[in-house]
Design an enzyme around this catalytic site. Structure first.
Site, PDB file in Angstrom:
ATOM      1  N   THR A 121       0.819  -1.215   0.000  1.00 39.93           N
ATOM      2  CA  THR A 121       0.000   0.000   0.000  1.00 39.93           C
ATOM      3  C   THR A 121       0.857   1.271   0.000  1.00 39.93           C
ATOM      4  OG1 THR A 121      -0.211  -0.245   2.405  1.00 39.93           O
ATOM      5  CG2 THR A 121      -2.054  -1.012   1.052  1.00 39.93           C
ATOM      6  N   CYS A 141       3.893   1.667  -1.382  1.00 43.17           N
ATOM      7  CA  CYS A 141       4.387   1.841  -2.748  1.00 43.17           C
ATOM      8  C   CYS A 141       3.284   2.384  -3.645  1.00 43.17           C
ATOM      9  CB  CYS A 141       4.866   0.507  -3.324  1.00 43.17           C
ATOM     10  SG  CYS A 141       6.082  -0.382  -2.340  1.00 43.17           S
TER      11      CYS A 141
END
Length: 511
Positions: free
Chosen positions: A215, A217
């Site tokens: 999440t 990234c």
């Protein structure tokens, strides 16, 4: 710099063979946010949803060649930086930024601490990343990384994290995204804190799932893409937060991996693609099959004919409940501008809906039905006026959207060119489904709910009484109709139900 069809976004990060994090997640996120993704690999990571096995760091000269390959050939509109592995890599990337147009937004996801709490970098590398923060326009640390950057205790609530971020944003002269996803609370709000101390908070309800791999990234890549497209940081965070919430909410259905699985990066894109489909609607030509064991409505049918209407269109009620707009409206996390957009379109809709009801009043076979539809037409106009005096008083009136126009054109055609039975079946979903939405959302209502005033109207007894009378009239009329007319009425009811789904969904299509 030449402008392309899409913003060109460069991700500088590590890999994830299972596709949930790293550059693989970055490229999906960039595409979902409307960008053209490129990537430079800093580290080859052998990992899956259960953890990291090993990391291979290619030689620095190869990293340099990758960076040069992109810089010398492609105009870059934004850069996202993720895993940097060590101090030499961080220094090389910092030098690379010196060669890039300073107007290009840079988003740094300072990958320093794993969710487990394990430190991922040596002290020298942490120092290099800390210095690199001042070169970025936006940084997106998790709460553990924010604590490492600021050398403070990890914040246990969002307000405290924002205060910590204010000091760091001023010191590093960069915007800080404060992420509430790892907090132990019912909310998962995000906030952007700018160097001048201003805070823009984006509400987001927590999703109960273990599948949140990548999440960080994904959010940073989507954010970079929206910045590259020209959004300011607050607007970019609003879009990215809403998109990621939907991706997390639908992560379980992916069934990828045995551990903490990835999010569904493409759920929004797939949803909008389906909404834009031009495939002819099957109910207009094929048989009208009833849904097997559908959830029964809270406002009961008046007999077998209205029960059948519900049964053949029940899937669309399920679609309404699953819409991100409805879920966020219930939780109170719906953005004010999304709600204002919805209400403005509702105002446009009511002006035409009243004409459809007035036409039914002129066709009705007896005085009671005439008065019912005439009262409905009056209430539509009164509600439209009230919207402009209340919710929309500070908003400019817009034109109807394509979604709104398609719905109202259908209603006018159904009530003006077909039998009375078809017309009343066409207008019924606006009564019935609205009542079901109101009663569904009433479970989340409270005096402190940001949309309490709206919720109590559509779950109130006055509105429900009109709904029950409408259902009763449709039942009595279909009972007297011939089979061909009933079939047209059933198809009109399904078509209107589909329009209802699109109408509630359109606020999420406005970007």
């Amino acid at each position: 710099m030449a402008k392309g069809t899409y913003p060109r976004i460069l991700s500088i990060a590590g890999t994830d063979p299972t596709g949930g994090a790293g550059i693989q997640a970055d490229l999906k996120s960039i595409a979902a946010a409307g960008g053209y993704g490129m990537n430079v690999v800093t580290a080859l990571v052998a990992q899956n949803t259960q953890g990291v096995r090993s990391v291979h760091v290619p030689p620095l000269d190869f990293l340099q060649e990758q960076l040069d390959s992109v810089r010398e050939d492609v105009d870059i509109d934004a850069i996202k930086i993720g895993m940097l592995a060590d101090a030499p890599i961080t220094d090389l990337v910092s030098t690379f930024l010196d060669q890039i147009d300073p107007s290009v937004p840079v988003v740094l996801d300072p990958v320093m601490v794993a969710t487990s709490g394990d430190r991922l970098l040596e002290p020298e590398a942490e120092k290099a990343v800390r210095e690199l923060c001042s070169r970025a326009d936006v940084i997106t640390p998790n709460l553990k990384e924010l604590a490492v950057l600021t050398q403070t205790e990890e914040a246990t609530d969002l307000d405290r994290a924002i205060e910590v971020a204010k000091a760091w944003a001023a010191e590093a002269d960069t915007a800080v995204i404060v992420k509430g996803g790892h907090l132990d609370s019912a909310i998962a709000d995000n906030a952007v804190v700018t160097p001048d101390g201003k805070v823009h908070r984006v509400e987001s309800a927590r999703v109960q799932t273990k599948n949140t791999h990548g999440t960080g990234c994904s959010l940073s890549s989507a954010l970079a893409t929206r910045l590259g497209a020209g959004d300011d940081a607050a607007t970019a965070l609003e879009w990215s937060t809403d998109w990621l919430h939907e991706a997390i909410a639908n992560a379980d259905a992916l069934a990828v991996g045995k551990g903490s699985g990835p999010v569904d990066h493409l759920h929004r894109s797939q949803r909008l693609m389906r909404a834009a489909s031009s495939v002819p609607l099957p109910h207009l030509a094929g048989p009208l099959d009833e849904v097997e064991n559908p959830d029964q409505p809270r406002v009961a049918p008046a007999g077998p004919y209205t029960q059948r209407l519900w049964n053949i269109a029940a899937e669309h009620w399920e679609q309404v409940k699953a819409l991100p707009f409805i879920q966020k409206l219930g939780s109170g996390a719906l953005a004010n501008d999304a709600f204002s957009f919805y209400l403005d379109q509702d105002s446009q809709y009511l002006a035409s809906y009243s004409k459809a009801l007035a036409r039914l009043a002129s066709q009705a076979p007896d005085t009671a039905q005439q008065l019912h539809w005439a009262q409905g037409a009056y209430e539509c106009l009164a509600e439209e006026a009230e919207l402009h005096r209340g919710w929309l008083k500070d908003s400019a009136t817009t034109a109807p959207s394509r979604v709104t126009s398609a719905y109202t054109d259908f209603l006018i055609r159904s009530t003006h060119t077909d039998d009375y039975a078809v017309g009343i079946a066409a207008v019924l979903p606006c009564y019935w489904l609205y009542a079901e939405v109101g009663l569904h959302l009433a479970e989340f209502d409270s005096p402190d709910h940001p949309y309490h005033a709206w919720l109590e109207v559509y779950g109130g007894e006055d509105f429900l009484a009109g709904v029950r009378e409408s259902i009763k009239i449709v039942e009595e009329t279909l009972e007297k109709a011939d089979e061909a007319t009933r079939t047209r009425a059933e198809r009109a009811f399904i078509s209107a139900s589909i329009h209802e789904v699109d109408f509630f969904d359109q606020a999420d299509r406005r970007f």
